[in-house]
Motif scaffolding. Structure first.
Motif, mmCIF file in Angstrom:
data_model
loop_
_atom_site.group_PDB
_atom_site.id
_atom_site.type_symbol
_atom_site.label_atom_id
_atom_site.label_comp_id
_atom_site.label_asym_id
_atom_site.label_seq_id
_atom_site.Cartn_x
_atom_site.Cartn_y
_atom_site.Cartn_z
ATOM 1 N N THR A 141 -8.308 -46.292 43.585
ATOM 2 C CA THR A 141 -7.879 -45.547 44.774
ATOM 3 C C THR A 141 -8.845 -45.968 45.885
ATOM 4 O O THR A 141 -9.848 -46.639 45.610
ATOM 5 C CB THR A 141 -7.999 -44.013 44.577
ATOM 6 O OG1 THR A 141 -9.389 -43.680 44.504
ATOM 7 C CG2 THR A 141 -7.280 -43.526 43.327
ATOM 8 N N ASP A 189 -13.818 -34.996 42.340
ATOM 9 C CA ASP A 189 -13.538 -36.436 42.261
ATOM 10 C C ASP A 189 -14.331 -37.114 41.133
ATOM 11 O O ASP A 189 -13.816 -38.004 40.462
ATOM 12 C CB ASP A 189 -13.911 -37.114 43.594
ATOM 13 C CG ASP A 189 -13.461 -36.304 44.792
ATOM 14 O OD1 ASP A 189 -12.571 -36.746 45.523
ATOM 15 O OD2 ASP A 189 -14.020 -35.192 45.001
ATOM 16 N N VAL A 198 -9.397 -33.280 45.023
ATOM 17 C CA VAL A 198 -9.668 -34.623 45.558
ATOM 18 C C VAL A 198 -9.494 -34.621 47.073
ATOM 19 O O VAL A 198 -9.016 -33.642 47.656
ATOM 20 C CB VAL A 198 -8.740 -35.679 44.910
ATOM 21 C CG1 VAL A 198 -9.032 -35.844 43.429
ATOM 22 C CG2 VAL A 198 -7.275 -35.337 45.139
ATOM 23 N N GLU A 217 -5.904 -40.144 46.610
ATOM 24 C CA GLU A 217 -6.777 -39.954 45.442
ATOM 25 C C GLU A 217 -6.058 -39.280 44.274
ATOM 26 O O GLU A 217 -6.618 -39.159 43.184
ATOM 27 C CB GLU A 217 -8.017 -39.133 45.829
ATOM 28 C CG GLU A 217 -8.876 -39.790 46.895
ATOM 29 C CD GLU A 217 -9.351 -41.181 46.494
ATOM 30 O OE1 GLU A 217 -9.683 -41.383 45.310
ATOM 31 O OE2 GLU A 217 -9.351 -42.076 47.367
#
Ligand SMILES: Cc1cc2nc3c(=O)[nH]c(=O)nc-3n(C[C@H](O)[C@H](O)[C@H](O)COP(=O)(O)OP(=O)(O)OC[C@H]3O[C@@H](n4cnc5c(N)ncnc54)[C@H](O)[C@@H]3O)c2cc1C
Length: 262
Positions: free
Chosen positions: A28, A151, A176, A181
């Motif tokens: 990502t 995250d 996130v 993400e």
């Protein structure tokens, strides 16, 4: 010691595994996957769903590792700074023992030694893993599981979901930055996976506060920034009444404070 998680049940028999970068891939915008491989990963044991290890790197400005198979933490503390390895803890996102490969999903952020290394990592770069260890240790009578991750703990959360029996009820809350993400995963039928997006003002704490959890004894696991995970731990205890011996919430990093070796 160096921000090392020190929780009951976390002890396995970690040792050092010398390895090197095989390839990297941007998963990502914020996450770089570093695939490590090499003969040193032979015998890296499968210890559990949230296996993690300390990623050991060469000292600043060097490409050679200054530690070997006789590595120990007491020795590292006594090493001169320009000889001392750098590093940080990372979760094993995938382990392919048949190919002697391990994927780490590294969150890219400012001023990070390990994060900066991952952003620039190239095939052949030397590294080592000290581990593995685990913190996800559900009691055998748990009828359901609550997972929470920021995250940095999303890789461990997704690994837990990969390993989880299809008929076990799980509520998983991942916080996130934004839509980019959010991972494209297809969890099993008993998994209620929710993504909280900070760009929309969503917070994992708000999701967890209003959850209706299944009946019966459960288990809660989480990882994330220090103050963030403390708030989630308190919600699990105070709002949902989950006892301390059924909660495993771990501080993965601290805002404005390095935790890795540097
Ligand atoms: C059991 C365990 C498993 C972990 N698994 C993973 C994983 O799979 N993937 C992953 O990315 N991280 C994971 N972490 C977190 C990771 O170890 C920390 O983020 C670590 O601080 C990164 O080291 P660094 O050298 O990049 O930064 P450091 O040198 O430790 O910190 C430098 C600066 O960056 C800040 N910082 C550190 N991390 C972040 C971040 N994520 N976002 C914004 N600022 C940050 C610090 O506050 C500090 O100001 C895990 C931690 C633990 C304890």
């Amino acid at each position: 010691m160096f921000g090392m998680p020190n929780k009951r049940g976390a002890e396995t028999f970690p040792r050092v595994h010398l390895c090197e970068v095989v390839r990297t891939r941007q998963v990502t915008p914020m996450v770089q996957r570093v695939t490590l491989g090499g003969c040193g990963l032979a015998g890296f044991p499968a210890v559990g769903a949230d296996a993690f290890a300390y990623l050991l790197l060469p000292p600043a400005g060097r490409s050679d590792l200054t530690i070997g198979l006789d590595f120990d933490w007491a020795h590292v503390r006594s090493m001169a700074k320009d000889e001392r390895p750098r590093g940080a803890y990372y979760s094993v996102r995938h382990h392919r023992p048949e190919r002697l490969e391990i994927d780490l999903d590294v969150v890219l952020h400012d001023d990070g030694v390990a994060s900066g290394w991952a952003a620039a990592a190239a095939p052949g770069d030397k590294a080592a893993l000290w581990g593995p260890r685990v913190l996800f240790l559900p009691p055998t009578d748990a009828a359901w599981t609550l997972l929470v991750a920021d995250d940095t703990a999303v890789p461990a959360m997704l690994s837990i979901l990969d390993h989880w029996p299809a008929d076990h009820r799980v509520v998983a809350v991942a916080e996130v930055a934004d839509a980019a993400e959010v991972r494209d995963v297809r969890p099993g039928p008993c998994v209620d996976l929710r993504w909280a997006r900070r760009d929309r003002g969503e917070r994992a704490a708000d999701v967890v506060r209003t959850l209706r959890l299944p009946p019966g004894p459960g288990y809660a696991w989480g990882g994330g920034e220090h103050a963030w995970i403390q708030e989630l731990d308190a919600l699990a205890a105070d709002v949902h009444g989950i006892d301390a011996d059924r909660r495993s919430f771990t501080s993965y990093w601290r805002r404005n404070q390095p935790t890795g070796l540097r």
